[in-house]
Design a protein around this motif. Structure first.
Motif, PDB file in Angstrom:
ATOM      1  N   THR A 178      41.855  46.837  44.065  1.00  0.00           N
ATOM      2  CA  THR A 178      43.035  45.965  44.005  1.00  0.00           C
ATOM      3  C   THR A 178      42.640  44.505  44.151  1.00  0.00           C
ATOM      4  O   THR A 178      43.152  43.631  43.439  1.00  0.00           O
ATOM      5  CB  THR A 178      44.031  46.360  45.105  1.00  0.00           C
ATOM      6  OG1 THR A 178      44.413  47.731  44.931  1.00  0.00           O
ATOM      7  CG2 THR A 178      45.272  45.482  45.073  1.00  0.00           C
ATOM      8  N   ASN A 179      41.715  44.237  45.047  1.00  0.00           N
ATOM      9  CA  ASN A 179      41.317  42.857  45.306  1.00  0.00           C
ATOM     10  C   ASN A 179      40.265  42.355  44.330  1.00  0.00           C
ATOM     11  O   ASN A 179      40.324  41.204  43.886  1.00  0.00           O
ATOM     12  CB  ASN A 179      40.797  42.735  46.745  1.00  0.00           C
ATOM     13  CG  ASN A 179      41.920  42.709  47.756  1.00  0.00           C
ATOM     14  OD1 ASN A 179      42.484  41.661  48.058  1.00  0.00           O
ATOM     15  ND2 ASN A 179      42.271  43.873  48.280  1.00  0.00           N
ATOM     16  N   VAL A 225      46.671  41.914  40.667  1.00  0.00           N
ATOM     17  CA  VAL A 225      46.707  42.807  41.835  1.00  0.00           C
ATOM     18  C   VAL A 225      47.230  44.199  41.472  1.00  0.00           C
ATOM     19  O   VAL A 225      46.571  45.206  41.765  1.00  0.00           O
ATOM     20  CB  VAL A 225      47.522  42.170  42.981  1.00  0.00           C
ATOM     21  CG1 VAL A 225      47.795  43.191  44.086  1.00  0.00           C
ATOM     22  CG2 VAL A 225      46.771  40.974  43.563  1.00  0.00           C
ATOM     23  N   PHE A 258      45.143  47.778  41.356  1.00  0.00           N
ATOM     24  CA  PHE A 258      45.655  48.957  42.056  1.00  0.00           C
ATOM     25  C   PHE A 258      45.770  50.149  41.116  1.00  0.00           C
ATOM     26  O   PHE A 258      45.341  51.263  41.446  1.00  0.00           O
ATOM     27  CB  PHE A 258      47.019  48.651  42.676  1.00  0.00           C
ATOM     28  CG  PHE A 258      47.769  49.871  43.111  1.00  0.00           C
ATOM     29  CD1 PHE A 258      47.414  50.547  44.272  1.00  0.00           C
ATOM     30  CD2 PHE A 258      48.821  50.368  42.350  1.00  0.00           C
ATOM     31  CE1 PHE A 258      48.092  51.694  44.669  1.00  0.00           C
ATOM     32  CE2 PHE A 258      49.505  51.506  42.738  1.00  0.00           C
ATOM     33  CZ  PHE A 258      49.144  52.174  43.902  1.00  0.00           C
ATOM     34  N   HIS A 285      48.296  45.689  50.421  1.00  0.00           N
ATOM     35  CA  HIS A 285      47.293  46.334  49.572  1.00  0.00           C
ATOM     36  C   HIS A 285      46.863  47.679  50.162  1.00  0.00           C
ATOM     37  O   HIS A 285      46.735  48.669  49.437  1.00  0.00           O
ATOM     38  CB  HIS A 285      46.077  45.427  49.416  1.00  0.00           C
ATOM     39  CG  HIS A 285      46.382  44.117  48.754  1.00  0.00           C
ATOM     40  ND1 HIS A 285      45.473  43.086  48.681  1.00  0.00           N
ATOM     41  CD2 HIS A 285      47.502  43.667  48.128  1.00  0.00           C
ATOM     42  CE1 HIS A 285      46.006  42.067  48.042  1.00  0.00           C
ATOM     43  NE2 HIS A 285      47.242  42.397  47.703  1.00  0.00           N
ATOM     44  N   LEU A 316      53.873  45.809  44.506  1.00  0.00           N
ATOM     45  CA  LEU A 316      52.744  44.879  44.633  1.00  0.00           C
ATOM     46  C   LEU A 316      52.935  43.654  43.738  1.00  0.00           C
ATOM     47  O   LEU A 316      52.585  42.528  44.121  1.00  0.00           O
ATOM     48  CB  LEU A 316      51.444  45.587  44.257  1.00  0.00           C
ATOM     49  CG  LEU A 316      50.803  46.488  45.311  1.00  0.00           C
ATOM     50  CD1 LEU A 316      49.561  47.158  44.726  1.00  0.00           C
ATOM     51  CD2 LEU A 316      50.430  45.704  46.557  1.00  0.00           C
TER      52      LEU A 316
END
Length: 294
Positions: free
Chosen positions: A135-136, A203, A207, A98, A77
């Motif tokens: 994650t976002n 990011v 995660f 993602h 990522l």
């Protein structure tokens, strides 16, 4: 507690960021001020690269196969996000990565089956969405000096202490390594910031917060609510802001300055005041989570 998990990630992160600031990469991933920015000077977005270089190798070496799988996924990522930092990628390209990473995290935790919700398809689907959202949202909340780095330092340190208290050294050291590397990043990001984290840091951090939190729940180290409460300052701000924008029929994928932390800066708060107040709130939430866990 292994001292390696605390000292080495911070030292590597500081050294890597110091070198990256003087490398050609720094000029290729500049964050230039825009109408939706809170900063006024073009700043390199390379801090997340150094943070990952400090955290992930230690987490991999000291981790179990499950933790190693998550560390490798976070590294993937970070690479995709670094490309996005240099040349913005469409949402249709970023999001599949993602969700694929979130699917890996769910699959890694599935065999554990310690918690009832980890052994059902509905629970797995909910976990996948939650990890993808984490994650976002971490990326959305990385918009003020010291904010995301402070959340990572406090949040992952809390997960690490809880894991060590539950007798899981591999999980504990992976979380503490991430916290230590984030503390090293803060040496350059404390207001006024000399580097930004960038997507290559925010990011994979988001995660890892979701994936390690879910893995810990699946192993029975903590209830599913524990990591949510630990990271609640980010979860609540991003989630309420998204809900408010959906209700107002605003484009949710468009950059904006309507997060609560952004509104505080626009109302006159300095980045330093925001960072210190946020750290206090984060520490309070983390402490309350540990007390409730006990």
């Amino acid at each position: 507690m292994n001292p390696l998990a605390l000292a080495l990630p911070a030292v590597v992160a500081i050294a890597a960021i110091a070198l990256l600031r003087r490398s050609p990469l720094a000029s290729k991933v500049l964050d230039r001020p825009g109408e939706r920015s809170l900063h006024e000077i073009a700043t390199p977005r390379i801090g997340g690269v150094g943070l990952m270089l400090g955290a992930l190798p230690v987490a991999f070496v000291l981790g179990t196969p499950e933790v190693r799988a998550l560390a490798l996924t976070a590294a993937a990522l970070a690479l995709v996000s670094l490309v996005d930092d240099a040349k913005p990628l469409p949402v249709a390209v970023r999001l599949p990565f993602h969700f694929a990473a979130s699917a890996v995290a769910v699959a890694v935790a599935w065999p554990q089956g310690a918690a009832p919700e980890a052994g059902t398809l509905a629970g797995a689907a909910l976990a996948l969405l939650a990890i993808a959202w984490m994650t976002n949202l971490y990326n959305f909340m990385d918009g003020a000096d010291g904010l995301a780095g402070g959340m990572a330092t406090i949040g992952f340190a809390t997960l690490g202490l809880a894991a060590l208290g539950a007798g899981d050294g591999a999980m504990g050291h992976a979380c503490l390594a991430t916290a230590a590397a984030a503390a090293g990043f803060l040496a350059f990001n404390f207001p006024p910031a000399r580097v930004f984290m960038g997507d290559a840091g925010s990011v994979p951090l988001g995660f890892l917060a979701g994936a390690l939190g879910w893995l810990g729940a699946a192993r029975g180290l903590w209830p599913a609510w524990f990591p949510v409460l630990v990271f609640s300052p980010f979860v609540v701000d991003a989630s309420v802001t998204l809900a408010r924008r959906i209700r107002g029929r605003e484009p949710i994928l468009q950059a904006h300055r309507s997060h609560y932390y952004q509104r505080l800066v626009l109302s006159g708060w300095s980045h330093r005041r925001l960072a210190l107040a946020s750290w206090g709130l984060m520490a309070l939430c983390a402490a309350s989570a540990l007390v409730a866990l006990g």
